[in-house]
Design a protein around this motif. Structure first.
Motif, PDB file in Angstrom:
ATOM      1  N   ALA A  16       0.785  -1.303  -0.031  1.00  0.00           N
ATOM      2  CA  ALA A  16       0.033  -0.019   0.043  1.00  0.00           C
ATOM      3  C   ALA A  16       0.906   1.372  -0.106  1.00  0.00           C
ATOM      4  O   ALA A  16       0.628   2.176  -0.792  1.00  0.00           O
ATOM      5  CB  ALA A  16      -0.987  -0.002   1.303  1.00  0.00           C
ATOM      6  N   MET A  17       1.831   1.192   0.706  1.00  0.00           N
ATOM      7  CA  MET A  17       2.954   2.358   0.939  1.00  0.00           C
ATOM      8  C   MET A  17       3.556   2.568  -0.398  1.00  0.00           C
ATOM      9  O   MET A  17       3.457   3.848  -0.840  1.00  0.00           O
ATOM     10  CB  MET A  17       4.029   2.159   1.855  1.00  0.00           C
ATOM     11  N   GLU A  18       3.863   1.584  -1.146  1.00  0.00           N
ATOM     12  CA  GLU A  18       4.570   1.691  -2.436  1.00  0.00           C
ATOM     13  C   GLU A  18       3.508   2.372  -3.534  1.00  0.00           C
ATOM     14  O   GLU A  18       4.023   3.323  -4.215  1.00  0.00           O
ATOM     15  CB  GLU A  18       4.943   0.260  -3.143  1.00  0.00           C
ATOM     16  N   LEU A  19       2.334   2.036  -3.447  1.00  0.00           N
ATOM     17  CA  LEU A  19       1.237   2.385  -4.307  1.00  0.00           C
ATOM     18  C   LEU A  19       0.988   3.854  -4.128  1.00  0.00           C
ATOM     19  O   LEU A  19       1.002   4.746  -4.849  1.00  0.00           O
ATOM     20  CB  LEU A  19      -0.101   1.713  -4.325  1.00  0.00           C
ATOM     21  N   PHE A  20       0.961   4.324  -2.766  1.00  0.00           N
ATOM     22  CA  PHE A  20       0.541   5.647  -2.458  1.00  0.00           C
ATOM     23  C   PHE A  20       1.770   6.521  -2.683  1.00  0.00           C
ATOM     24  O   PHE A  20       1.666   7.576  -3.137  1.00  0.00           O
ATOM     25  CB  PHE A  20       0.265   5.629  -0.908  1.00  0.00           C
ATOM     26  N   TRP A  21       2.837   5.933  -2.442  1.00  0.00           N
ATOM     27  CA  TRP A  21       4.308   6.677  -3.060  1.00  0.00           C
ATOM     28  C   TRP A  21       4.586   6.992  -4.187  1.00  0.00           C
ATOM     29  O   TRP A  21       4.782   7.955  -4.749  1.00  0.00           O
ATOM     30  CB  TRP A  21       5.332   5.782  -2.336  1.00  0.00           C
ATOM     31  N   MET A  22       4.160   5.839  -5.370  1.00  0.00           N
ATOM     32  CA  MET A  22       3.935   6.198  -6.680  1.00  0.00           C
ATOM     33  C   MET A  22       3.091   7.236  -7.228  1.00  0.00           C
ATOM     34  O   MET A  22       3.208   7.918  -8.233  1.00  0.00           O
ATOM     35  CB  MET A  22       3.929   4.726  -7.393  1.00  0.00           C
ATOM     36  N   GLN A  23       1.670   6.813  -6.543  1.00  0.00           N
ATOM     37  CA  GLN A  23       0.661   7.525  -7.251  1.00  0.00           C
ATOM     38  C   GLN A  23       0.061   8.689  -6.516  1.00  0.00           C
ATOM     39  O   GLN A  23      -0.693   9.537  -7.033  1.00  0.00           O
ATOM     40  CB  GLN A  23      -0.647   6.578  -7.420  1.00  0.00           C
TER      41      GLN A  23
END
Length: 194
Positions: A16-23
Motif C-alpha cells: 500500500a505504501m509503495e502504491l501511495f508513494w508512486m501515485q
C-alpha cells in the motif's frame, strides 16, 4: 472460530505504501489498493480501516523504513563526514525508489495543508530525521570534523532542508553532478574554520 488471515499485515502494508508513494493519495483508488495489495476489499477494511487510515499507516511504515535506513548509514560510517556524504548519495542516486521521491515530501505537498493528521505525521517524520542529522553533526563537532560556529541543531535544520530539496530535485531529469557538487560544498561549509 475466526478465519486466519491469508496475508502478512506488514507485507501488504508495504505494498500500500509503495502504491501511495508512486501515485499519491488522490490518484489511488480503493480498487487500485485491493489489486496492488493482493487482498480482498473486506480484508483491507477489516485490517486497515478506510483509505485514509491506510494512508496514515503507510506514512508510519515509510517513517520506520527511512529511520532504519538512516540509522544503518550512520552506524556504518567511520566519520560524520562519511555518514553525511552517504546520506547525500542515497538521496541523489538512491535506489529504484528515487523516481517516486520522498513519500513524506509527497504527502506534505499533496495533503498536509488540508489534512491535520497527515500534517502531524509528516511533522513527526521530518523532526525524527532532523534529530538524526543533529546527532551526526554533534558527533562531527565533538570529533573536530565540523565547525562549532553554529549549534548542531541549527546545522541539522540546514542540512535537513538541503536534503529535502535534493529529494525534490532528484525527481527531475536534472544533473546528478550538480547535486553531488552541492553535497561536497555542504560538507566544506560544515567543516568551516574549526
Amino acid at each position: 472460530m475466526g478465519r486466519n488471515k491469508e496475508f502478512e499485515e506488514e507485507d501488504v502494508l508495504k505494498k500500500a505504501m509503495e502504491l501511495f508513494w508512486m501515485q499519491g493519495y488522490e490518484k489511488t483508488s480503493m480498487s487500485d489498493l485491493v489489486e496492488h495489495m493482493g487482498i480482498h476489499r473486506k480484508s483491507l477494511y477489516d485490517t486497515f480501516g478506510d483509505k485514509h487510515s491506510l494512508y496514515l499507516k503507510s506514512i508510519d511504515c515509510y517513517r520506520l523504513k527511512t529511520s532504519e535506513t538512516l540509522n544503518c548509514i550512520i552506524s556504518q560510517a567511520k566519520t560524520a563526514s562519511e555518514g553525511i556524504k552517504n546520506i547525500f548519495n542515497l538521496m541523489i542516486d538512491g535506489t529504484d525508489e528515487r523516481q517516486c521521491g520522498c513519500f513524506i515530501v509527497n504527502a506534505v505537498t499533496e495533503m498536509a495543508m488540508r489534512d491535520k493528521e497527515v500534517d502531524e505525521k509528516a511533522e513527526e517524520a521530518l523532526a525524527q530525521s532532523e534529530r538524526l542529522m543533529g546527532e551526526l553533526i554533534r558527533k562531527g563537532q565533538k570529533d573536530g570534523e565540523f565547525s562549532c560556529s553554529l549549534s548542531a541543531d541549527s546545522l541539522a535544520e540546514i542540512l535537513h532542508s538541503t536534503l529535502l530539496g535534493v529529494r525534490v530535485y532528484a525527481r527531475t531529469s536534472g544533473s546528478r553532478e550538480k547535486l553531488h557538487g552541492l553535497a561536497d560544498n555542504f560538507l566544506l561549509l560544515l567543516k568551516g574554520n574549526h
